[in-house]
Design an enzyme around this catalytic site. Structure first.
Site, short mmCIF file in Angstrom:
data_model
loop_
_atom_site.label_atom_id
_atom_site.label_comp_id
_atom_site.label_asym_id
_atom_site.label_seq_id
_atom_site.Cartn_x
_atom_site.Cartn_y
_atom_site.Cartn_z
N GLY A 150 0.99 -1.27 -0.06
CA GLY A 150 0.08 -0.01 0.03
C GLY A 150 0.74 1.32 -0.03
O GLY A 150 0.50 2.32 0.66
N ASP B 47 16.13 -6.49 8.64
CA ASP B 47 17.27 -6.62 7.90
C ASP B 47 18.40 -5.72 8.45
O ASP B 47 19.65 -5.88 7.66
CB ASP B 47 16.94 -6.15 6.36
N ARG C 56 21.31 -30.86 2.80
CA ARG C 56 19.98 -30.37 3.19
C ARG C 56 20.06 -29.10 3.26
O ARG C 56 21.01 -28.45 3.57
CB ARG C 56 19.62 -31.16 4.46
O1 F6P Z 1 12.32 -6.52 4.76
C1 F6P Z 1 12.21 -7.58 5.75
C2 F6P Z 1 11.89 -8.91 5.02
O2 F6P Z 1 11.60 -9.90 5.96
C3 F6P Z 1 13.08 -9.30 4.02
O3 F6P Z 1 14.14 -9.87 4.91
C4 F6P Z 1 12.64 -10.25 3.06
O4 F6P Z 1 13.02 -10.31 1.84
C5 F6P Z 1 11.02 -9.60 2.80
O5 F6P Z 1 10.68 -8.83 3.92
C6 F6P Z 1 10.04 -10.61 2.80
O6 F6P Z 1 8.76 -10.01 2.36
P1 F6P Z 1 7.43 -10.60 2.48
O7 F6P Z 1 7.12 -10.83 3.76
O8 F6P Z 1 6.56 -9.84 1.70
O9 F6P Z 1 7.79 -12.17 1.86
#
Ligand code: F6P
Length: 368
Positions: free
Chosen positions: A84, A149, A286
């Protein structure tokens, strides 16, 4: 002299992170202490932009009672969205295509209509860019940085990161015994977008043998050599931590989806690395993708404290008449940085920083 504040709004945008509710609690308590009313906008800005989605109202009144007992809760009581963005709001056209429109003017009018004097916007780089755009249009806005992040410029840390790393490290601890028992190669993919902070900190704290991060493109023959060397020393298992944004030399990030109005979705880096390493080393391999598990659960003490400090500092900033700034950790203090500075670029892992050097000194391979 800035107009006095009677009512503020809080919004949480982008992916959730442990600590959001702690910020909301601190903001509400500090604002109520000053006699200000508070409301929360539901699901980012959707509460104001998509009224039809919220028949019971897109704004939630926030009182002392509504923020009682939420400091330790993951997620956000306001809801959030990463679809959004009012600067690029997706509009579905009758012919099935999707167009992006700028709805920030509408938002400004909605704030005026609801007699909201200021906004505290809690989010990542996308939310800080929106906050800055709204501030440029005259709204009083304070940003609060959030992301697991840890890639936001201008602040040494964001809440959510410590919780994500603590959980991922615990996972690595658990994987060690099963990897060792089966003489296996375990590849663990962690989130972090285009920055390697989560992978780096988890890999060091969790005693990984290899850490692959976006900042250091990897060569898998070098990783295989490290794994073979361990085998020769009788260490018949290895743990490889792969940041979701890691990429081979000359290659690109592994993307699993692109949609209008939102950032590309990363994924698949761990699978790719695992398949190639199994072929190169002949070891049974794995893959574990930790994914959204890193975003859930209760914030660590350190994240709670940071979130509470950020929330209270955001209210003090408004009281001081500040706007268009983001609260930021600059140990030992919380200070304010202009939103334009905070959104200028992504904070990446410095390759000459002591954390990377520590890993190298301990013999951890980056595949370079
Ligand atoms: O920015 C936070 C984060 O968790 C990233 O580490 C990841 O790439 C992304 O958001 C995942 O987003 P979504 O919840 O839309 O899958």
């Amino acid at each position: 002299m800035a107009k006095s504040i009677k009512r503020i709004a809080i919004c949480t945008g982008g992916g959730d992170a442990p600590g959001l509710n702690a910020v909301i609690r601190a903001v509400v308590l500090a604002a109520r202490k000053r006699g200000w009313d508070c409301c929360g906008i539901r699901e980012g800005f959707n509460g104001l932009l998509l009224p039809e989605r919220f028949p019971e109202g897109g704004l939630i009144p926030l009182t002392r009672d509504s923020v009682r007992g939420i400091t330790h809760l993951g997620g956000t009581i306001l809801g959030t969205t990463n679809r959004g963005n009012p600067l690029h709001f997706p509009v579905h056209l009758p012919d099935g295509t999707v167009e992006e429109v700028d709805r920030t003017d509408e938002l400004i009018r909605a704030f005026a209509m609801h007699e909201i004097d200021a906004l505290i916007s809690i989010g990542g780089d996308g939310s800080m860019t929106i906050a800055n755009a709204l501030a440029q249009k005259g709204l009083r806005v304070i940003g609060v940085p959030k992301t697991i992040d840890n890639d936001l410029e201008g602040t040494v840390a964001t809440f959510g990161f410590d919780t994500a790393v603590a959980f991922a490290t615990e996972c690595l601890d658990r994987l060690h015994s099963t990897a060792e028992s089966h003489n296996r190669l375990m590849v663990v993919e962690v989130m972090g977008r285009y920055a390697g902070w989560i992978a780096l900190h988890t890999g060091i704290a969790g005693s990984a043998d290899v850490i692959l991060i976006p900042e250091i493109p990897y060569q898998l023959d070098k990783v295989a050599a490290k794994i073979n060397e361990r085998d020769e020393q009788g260490r018949n298992f290895s743990i490889v931590v792969v940041a979701e944004g890691a990429m081979p030399v000359g290659g690109s990030v592994s993307v699993i989806g692109r949609e209008v109005g939102r950032a590309e979705r990363l994924g698949g880096a761990g699978e790719q690395v695992a398949a190639e390493l199994q072929a190169l080393t002949g070891k049974e391999t794995r893959v574990v993708v930790l994914g959204h598990l890193l975003r859930g659960g209760s914030p660590t003490t350190s994240d709670r404290l940071l979130a509470l400090r950020f929330g209270a500092a955001a209210v003090r900033a408004l009281e001081e008449g500040q706007s268009a700034v983001m609260v930021a950790l600059d140990p030992p203090v919380v200070r304010y940085v202009p939103l334009v500075e905070a959104t200028r670029r992504m904070k990446l892992v410095p390759l000459d920083g002591d954390t990377v050097l520590t890993a190298r000194d301990m013999g951890i391979s980056f595949g370079d």
